[in-house]
Design a protein around this motif. Structure first.
Motif, PDB file in Angstrom:
ATOM      1  N   ALA A  86      -3.103  -1.793  -6.217  1.00 55.37           N
ATOM      2  CA  ALA A  86      -4.377  -1.801  -5.501  1.00 55.37           C
ATOM      3  C   ALA A  86      -5.344  -0.835  -6.173  1.00 55.37           C
ATOM      4  O   ALA A  86      -6.546  -1.094  -6.246  1.00 55.37           O
ATOM      5  N   ARG A  87      -4.783   0.265  -6.708  1.00 55.97           N
ATOM      6  CA  ARG A  87      -5.646   1.253  -7.364  1.00 55.97           C
ATOM      7  C   ARG A  87      -4.813   2.156  -8.262  1.00 55.97           C
ATOM      8  O   ARG A  87      -3.704   2.555  -7.888  1.00 55.97           O
TER       9      ARG A  87
ATOM     10  N   ILE B 243      -1.627   3.352  -6.208  1.00 54.79           N
ATOM     11  CA  ILE B 243      -1.328   2.783  -4.898  1.00 54.79           C
ATOM     12  C   ILE B 243      -0.965   1.321  -5.125  1.00 54.79           C
ATOM     13  O   ILE B 243      -1.697   0.594  -5.809  1.00 54.79           O
TER      14      ILE B 243
ATOM     15  N   SER C  16      -7.583   3.422  -0.767  1.00 53.33           N
ATOM     16  CA  SER C  16      -7.852   2.100  -1.335  1.00 53.33           C
ATOM     17  C   SER C  16      -9.176   1.537  -0.827  1.00 53.33           C
ATOM     18  O   SER C  16      -9.970   0.981  -1.597  1.00 53.33           O
ATOM     19  N   GLU C  17      -9.451   1.697   0.468  1.00 55.61           N
ATOM     20  CA  GLU C  17     -10.671   1.138   1.040  1.00 55.61           C
ATOM     21  C   GLU C  17     -11.912   1.933   0.631  1.00 55.61           C
ATOM     22  O   GLU C  17     -13.004   1.385   0.536  1.00 55.61           O
TER      23      GLU C  17
ATOM     24  N   ARG D 123       0.815  -1.218   0.000  1.00 54.16           N
ATOM     25  CA  ARG D 123       0.000   0.000   0.000  1.00 54.16           C
ATOM     26  C   ARG D 123       0.851   1.272   0.000  1.00 54.16           C
ATOM     27  O   ARG D 123       0.626   2.201   0.757  1.00 54.16           O
TER      28      ARG D 123
ATOM     29  N   SER E 283     -12.568   0.536  -2.898  1.00 51.62           N
ATOM     30  CA  SER E 283     -13.080  -0.837  -2.919  1.00 51.62           C
ATOM     31  C   SER E 283     -14.429  -0.976  -2.217  1.00 51.62           C
ATOM     32  O   SER E 283     -15.067  -2.021  -2.292  1.00 51.62           O
TER      33      SER E 283
ATOM     34  N   ASP F 235      -4.055   3.314   2.432  1.00 55.28           N
ATOM     35  CA  ASP F 235      -5.104   2.355   2.801  1.00 55.28           C
ATOM     36  C   ASP F 235      -6.475   3.022   2.797  1.00 55.28           C
ATOM     37  O   ASP F 235      -7.476   2.422   2.383  1.00 55.28           O
TER      38      ASP F 235
END
Length: 275
Positions: free
Chosen positions: A94-95, A112, A186-187, A55, A190, A183
């Motif tokens: 992740a992104r 990320i 990213s969260e 991350r 998602s 994070d």
């Protein structure tokens, strides 16, 4: 392909390494070339390098443009950025934060990383060892610093001091952002963390009111000030900044049980119940 001086990358905005090392050196998990598979033990040719970057925020290394974004079974989500004759592929993301076609400068946020970063580099269409590319970047950075430059661009910024409710905790908030902000983004992307509706509605109201009052594009937009806001919009900017910092701290409380050190027991209970 051996590196020669003609391959040195020119960049008006300066140079930047693709990620910041948080705690000492980032571990190289797998090198370029003939390798032994860590699980099967079989021999294979690795066309890039793998770093342990869980991350991490990934940045553009120089003037460039995002020329590709995609996904495949081998590398998952990947992003391709072209810098002159160099083409850099970053995979296991992740992104992706910068869209296809985006023009970037040294230090612009690109993506990320996931649990690791796979990087491949081509020069004029020919594959090269990414370590040689990174060594060239590092050499350019050191040379510019020796000449009295930071190596990073001096972006045009908004010339105003924006006060927030968190000024006394600024150092701690910035330290927490270095650790948790990737994070957080990213969260949100998602769906693992949802911004509270009252926060989202407040932001919608602020931007709607700002548009009605012509706060946007008061000055020529720039990379650091994409909406072109001026000093008239300082109260609006302060409100937005307060909301964004507050939501980041809200995320830390709910997802990680982390609070500002200056918050007492009652404040922590309030944070955990305000959703």
């Amino acid at each position: 392909m051996d590196y020669i001086q003609e391959m040195n990358l020119a960049s008006a905005s300066g140079y930047c390494m693709p990620f910041e090392e948080r705690d000492g050196e980032v571990k190289l998990l797998l090198g370029y070339g003939e390798q032994t598979h860590p699980k099967t033990g079989g021999k294979f040719f690795h066309h890039g390098v793998d770093f342990g970057t869980h991350r991490y925020i990934l940045a553009a290394v120089a003037d460039g443009v995002v020329t590709g974004i995609g996904s495949n079974p081998t590398h998952g989500l990947f992003q391709v950025t072209r810098y002159g004759k160099y083409e850099v592929t970053s995979a296991h993301l992740a992104r992706a934060m910068a869209p296809f076609g985006a023009k970037v400068k040294a230090g612009s946020v690109l993506a990320i990383s996931g649990d690791l970063l796979h990087m491949e580099v081509r020069y004029d269409g020919e594959e090269i060892n990414p370590i040689d590319f990174l060594a060239m970047l590092y050499g350019n950075l050191r040379m510019m610093r020796q000449q009295g430059h930071t190596g990073m661009p001096d972006f045009e910024t908004i010339e105003m001091d924006i006060p927030t409710d968190y000024d006394d905790d600024q150092d701690e908030v910035e330290e927490l952002m270095l650790r948790f902000y990737p994070d957080y983004l990213s969260e949100i992307g998602s769906g693992m963390y949802r911004v509270p509706e009252h926060t989202a509605q407040s932001l919608r109201n602020i931007f709607s009111l700002s548009a009605i009052r012509n706060y946007f594009y008061e000055v020529i937009p720039s990379l650091a000030n994409p909406l072109g806001i001026g000093t008239r919009a300082m109260p609006i900017a302060a409100k937005v900044q307060n909301l964004l910092i507050s939501d980041f701290l809200n995320y830390l409380a709910f997802r990680h049980g982390v609070f500002l050190s200056t918050l007492d027991g009652n404040g922590k209970k309030k944070d955990l119940t305000k959703r």
